[in-house]
Design a protein around this motif. Structure first.
Motif, PDB file in Angstrom:
ATOM      1  N   ASN A  58       0.868  -1.132   0.125  1.00  0.00           N
ATOM      2  CA  ASN A  58      -0.200   0.016   0.002  1.00  0.00           C
ATOM      3  C   ASN A  58       0.857   1.250   0.036  1.00  0.00           C
ATOM      4  O   ASN A  58       0.555   2.365   0.548  1.00  0.00           O
ATOM      5  CB  ASN A  58      -0.903   0.100   1.232  1.00  0.00           C
ATOM      6  CG  ASN A  58      -2.247   0.698   0.993  1.00  0.00           C
ATOM      7  OD1 ASN A  58      -2.570   1.203  -0.057  1.00  0.00           O
ATOM      8  ND2 ASN A  58      -2.851   1.334   2.072  1.00  0.00           N
ATOM      9  N   GLY A  59       1.862   0.940  -0.700  1.00  0.00           N
ATOM     10  CA  GLY A  59       2.923   2.443  -0.887  1.00  0.00           C
ATOM     11  C   GLY A  59       3.619   2.712   0.555  1.00  0.00           C
ATOM     12  O   GLY A  59       4.295   3.813   0.428  1.00  0.00           O
ATOM     13  N   GLN A  60       3.617   1.942   1.588  1.00  0.00           N
ATOM     14  CA  GLN A  60       4.097   2.349   3.103  1.00  0.00           C
ATOM     15  C   GLN A  60       5.490   1.631   2.970  1.00  0.00           C
ATOM     16  O   GLN A  60       5.630   0.705   2.282  1.00  0.00           O
ATOM     17  CB  GLN A  60       3.030   1.781   3.797  1.00  0.00           C
ATOM     18  CG  GLN A  60       1.873   2.109   4.042  1.00  0.00           C
ATOM     19  CD  GLN A  60       1.654   3.354   4.232  1.00  0.00           C
ATOM     20  OE1 GLN A  60       2.410   4.230   5.191  1.00  0.00           O
ATOM     21  NE2 GLN A  60       0.897   4.345   3.468  1.00  0.00           N
ATOM     22  N   VAL A  61       6.423   2.181   3.780  1.00  0.00           N
ATOM     23  CA  VAL A  61       7.708   1.789   3.931  1.00  0.00           C
ATOM     24  C   VAL A  61       7.338   0.514   4.854  1.00  0.00           C
ATOM     25  O   VAL A  61       6.814   0.708   5.848  1.00  0.00           O
ATOM     26  CB  VAL A  61       8.373   3.027   4.807  1.00  0.00           C
ATOM     27  CG1 VAL A  61       9.688   2.284   5.104  1.00  0.00           C
ATOM     28  CG2 VAL A  61       8.669   4.092   3.868  1.00  0.00           C
ATOM     29  N   PRO A  62       8.207  -0.539   4.561  1.00  0.00           N
ATOM     30  CA  PRO A  62       7.967  -1.630   5.283  1.00  0.00           C
ATOM     31  C   PRO A  62       8.578  -1.687   6.620  1.00  0.00           C
ATOM     32  O   PRO A  62       9.628  -0.822   6.775  1.00  0.00           O
ATOM     33  CB  PRO A  62       8.442  -2.796   4.418  1.00  0.00           C
ATOM     34  CG  PRO A  62       9.478  -2.063   3.746  1.00  0.00           C
ATOM     35  CD  PRO A  62       8.801  -0.857   3.440  1.00  0.00           C
ATOM     36  N   PRO A  63       8.300  -2.473   7.683  1.00  0.00           N
ATOM     37  CA  PRO A  63       8.931  -2.611   9.081  1.00  0.00           C
ATOM     38  C   PRO A  63      10.639  -2.774   8.706  1.00  0.00           C
ATOM     39  O   PRO A  63      10.878  -3.554   7.702  1.00  0.00           O
ATOM     40  CB  PRO A  63       8.537  -3.508   9.665  1.00  0.00           C
ATOM     41  CG  PRO A  63       7.601  -4.304   8.856  1.00  0.00           C
ATOM     42  CD  PRO A  63       7.496  -3.420   7.635  1.00  0.00           C
ATOM     43  N   PRO A  91       8.978   2.925  -3.305  1.00  0.00           N
ATOM     44  CA  PRO A  91       9.622   3.216  -4.389  1.00  0.00           C
ATOM     45  C   PRO A  91      11.264   2.710  -4.355  1.00  0.00           C
ATOM     46  O   PRO A  91      11.817   2.538  -5.460  1.00  0.00           O
ATOM     47  CB  PRO A  91       9.910   5.012  -4.585  1.00  0.00           C
ATOM     48  CG  PRO A  91       8.564   5.468  -3.689  1.00  0.00           C
ATOM     49  CD  PRO A  91       8.464   4.235  -2.795  1.00  0.00           C
ATOM     50  N   GLU A  92      11.739   2.560  -3.377  1.00  0.00           N
ATOM     51  CA  GLU A  92      13.227   2.142  -3.168  1.00  0.00           C
ATOM     52  C   GLU A  92      13.485   0.568  -3.078  1.00  0.00           C
ATOM     53  O   GLU A  92      13.432  -0.113  -2.226  1.00  0.00           O
ATOM     54  CB  GLU A  92      13.728   2.513  -1.871  1.00  0.00           C
ATOM     55  CG  GLU A  92      13.813   4.205  -1.778  1.00  0.00           C
ATOM     56  CD  GLU A  92      14.796   4.887  -2.775  1.00  0.00           C
ATOM     57  OE1 GLU A  92      15.710   4.360  -3.041  1.00  0.00           O
ATOM     58  OE2 GLU A  92      14.479   5.892  -3.296  1.00  0.00           O
ATOM     59  N   LYS A  93      13.313   0.067  -4.298  1.00  0.00           N
ATOM     60  CA  LYS A  93      13.279  -1.340  -4.633  1.00  0.00           C
ATOM     61  C   LYS A  93      14.416  -1.861  -3.939  1.00  0.00           C
ATOM     62  O   LYS A  93      14.546  -3.019  -3.611  1.00  0.00           O
ATOM     63  CB  LYS A  93      13.037  -1.795  -5.908  1.00  0.00           C
ATOM     64  CG  LYS A  93      11.614  -1.543  -6.560  1.00  0.00           C
ATOM     65  CD  LYS A  93      11.423  -1.842  -7.806  1.00  0.00           C
ATOM     66  CE  LYS A  93      10.191  -1.361  -8.077  1.00  0.00           C
ATOM     67  NZ  LYS A  93       9.494   0.151  -8.516  1.00  0.00           N
ATOM     68  N   SER A  94      15.781  -1.216  -4.227  1.00  0.00           N
ATOM     69  CA  SER A  94      16.921  -1.899  -3.923  1.00  0.00           C
ATOM     70  C   SER A  94      16.986  -1.998  -2.325  1.00  0.00           C
ATOM     71  O   SER A  94      17.462  -2.817  -1.714  1.00  0.00           O
ATOM     72  CB  SER A  94      18.172  -1.101  -4.365  1.00  0.00           C
ATOM     73  OG  SER A  94      18.136   0.285  -4.070  1.00  0.00           O
ATOM     74  N   GLU A  95      16.318  -0.815  -1.604  1.00  0.00           N
ATOM     75  CA  GLU A  95      16.231  -0.797  -0.101  1.00  0.00           C
ATOM     76  C   GLU A  95      15.536  -1.966   0.184  1.00  0.00           C
ATOM     77  O   GLU A  95      15.742  -2.572   1.400  1.00  0.00           O
ATOM     78  CB  GLU A  95      15.845   0.370   0.510  1.00  0.00           C
ATOM     79  CG  GLU A  95      15.574   0.528   1.777  1.00  0.00           C
ATOM     80  CD  GLU A  95      16.765   0.485   2.734  1.00  0.00           C
ATOM     81  OE1 GLU A  95      16.722  -0.019   3.781  1.00  0.00           O
ATOM     82  OE2 GLU A  95      17.616   0.545   2.336  1.00  0.00           O
ATOM     83  N   TRP A  96      14.422  -2.375  -0.508  1.00  0.00           N
ATOM     84  CA  TRP A  96      13.619  -3.414  -0.073  1.00  0.00           C
ATOM     85  C   TRP A  96      14.153  -4.729  -0.176  1.00  0.00           C
ATOM     86  O   TRP A  96      14.371  -5.452   0.796  1.00  0.00           O
ATOM     87  CB  TRP A  96      12.424  -3.500  -0.939  1.00  0.00           C
ATOM     88  CG  TRP A  96      11.525  -4.637  -1.017  1.00  0.00           C
ATOM     89  CD1 TRP A  96      11.340  -5.364  -1.884  1.00  0.00           C
ATOM     90  CD2 TRP A  96      10.794  -5.137   0.326  1.00  0.00           C
ATOM     91  NE1 TRP A  96      10.445  -6.654  -1.452  1.00  0.00           N
ATOM     92  CE2 TRP A  96       9.941  -6.257   0.009  1.00  0.00           C
ATOM     93  CE3 TRP A  96      10.694  -4.799   1.643  1.00  0.00           C
ATOM     94  CZ2 TRP A  96       9.476  -7.197   0.909  1.00  0.00           C
ATOM     95  CZ3 TRP A  96       9.964  -5.447   2.504  1.00  0.00           C
ATOM     96  CH2 TRP A  96       9.140  -6.728   1.954  1.00  0.00           C
ATOM     97  N   GLU A  97      15.002  -5.119  -1.203  1.00  0.00           N
ATOM     98  CA  GLU A  97      15.939  -5.932  -1.332  1.00  0.00           C
ATOM     99  C   GLU A  97      16.992  -6.399  -0.246  1.00  0.00           C
ATOM    100  O   GLU A  97      17.422  -7.227   0.090  1.00  0.00           O
ATOM    101  CB  GLU A  97      16.375  -6.199  -2.819  1.00  0.00           C
ATOM    102  CG  GLU A  97      15.359  -6.418  -3.899  1.00  0.00           C
ATOM    103  CD  GLU A  97      15.925  -6.213  -5.287  1.00  0.00           C
ATOM    104  OE1 GLU A  97      17.100  -5.826  -5.591  1.00  0.00           O
ATOM    105  OE2 GLU A  97      15.140  -6.290  -6.169  1.00  0.00           O
TER     106      GLU A  97
END
Length: 131
Positions: A58-63, A91-97
């Motif tokens: 939902n466009g939120q920053v994950p924990p 938006p920060e897919k690299s941060e998610w990975e």
């Protein structure tokens, strides 16, 4: 346009050899992808553990810590393969990975990831499977 590569590197498999291989379950022999010794070493109990998770962010920053999602308490072993699909990813897919990798630790590596708009897919493999 599609191009045809006629030169193969030394570690490439020739087409005629690849066509002879068997990809069927239970087909272990000289033409299978993995021989009996490799299968026994990598999967002594003959089970491949796979985790598939999906999350609409939902466009939120994950924990920061994702262990409850990736490594739920009801699992006895860390899966061999983890597939994580997200929708409406931030938006920060690299941060998610990086967060996924940080949760899994050095035992797993990001094998492949792909995005299409706000959809994202990441596949992590146990390091032993690709070494």
């Amino acid at each position: 346009s599609m191009t045809n590569m006629s030169a193969l590197s030394a570690d490439s498999t020739a087409i005629n050899e690849a066509r002879k291989r068997s990809y069927l379950v239970g087909s272990v022999g000289p033409t299978s992808l993995l021989g009996a010794q490799e299968l026994e070493k990598l999967f002594p109990d003959r089970k491949l553990r796979i985790f598939i998770g999906t999350w609409n962010m939902n466009g939120q920053v994950p924990p920061r810590h994702l262990a409850e999602f990736l490594l739920p308490a009801n699992l006895n072993h860390v899966p061999d393969v983890l597939v994580v699909g997200t929708q409406e990813v931030f938006p920060e897919k690299s941060e998610w990975e990086i967060r996924l990798q940080d949760t899994l630790g050095p035992s797993h590596v990001l094998f492949h990831s792909a995005s299409l708009g706000t959809l994202h897919l990441a596949i992590f493999l146990k390091r032993d499977l690709i070494d």
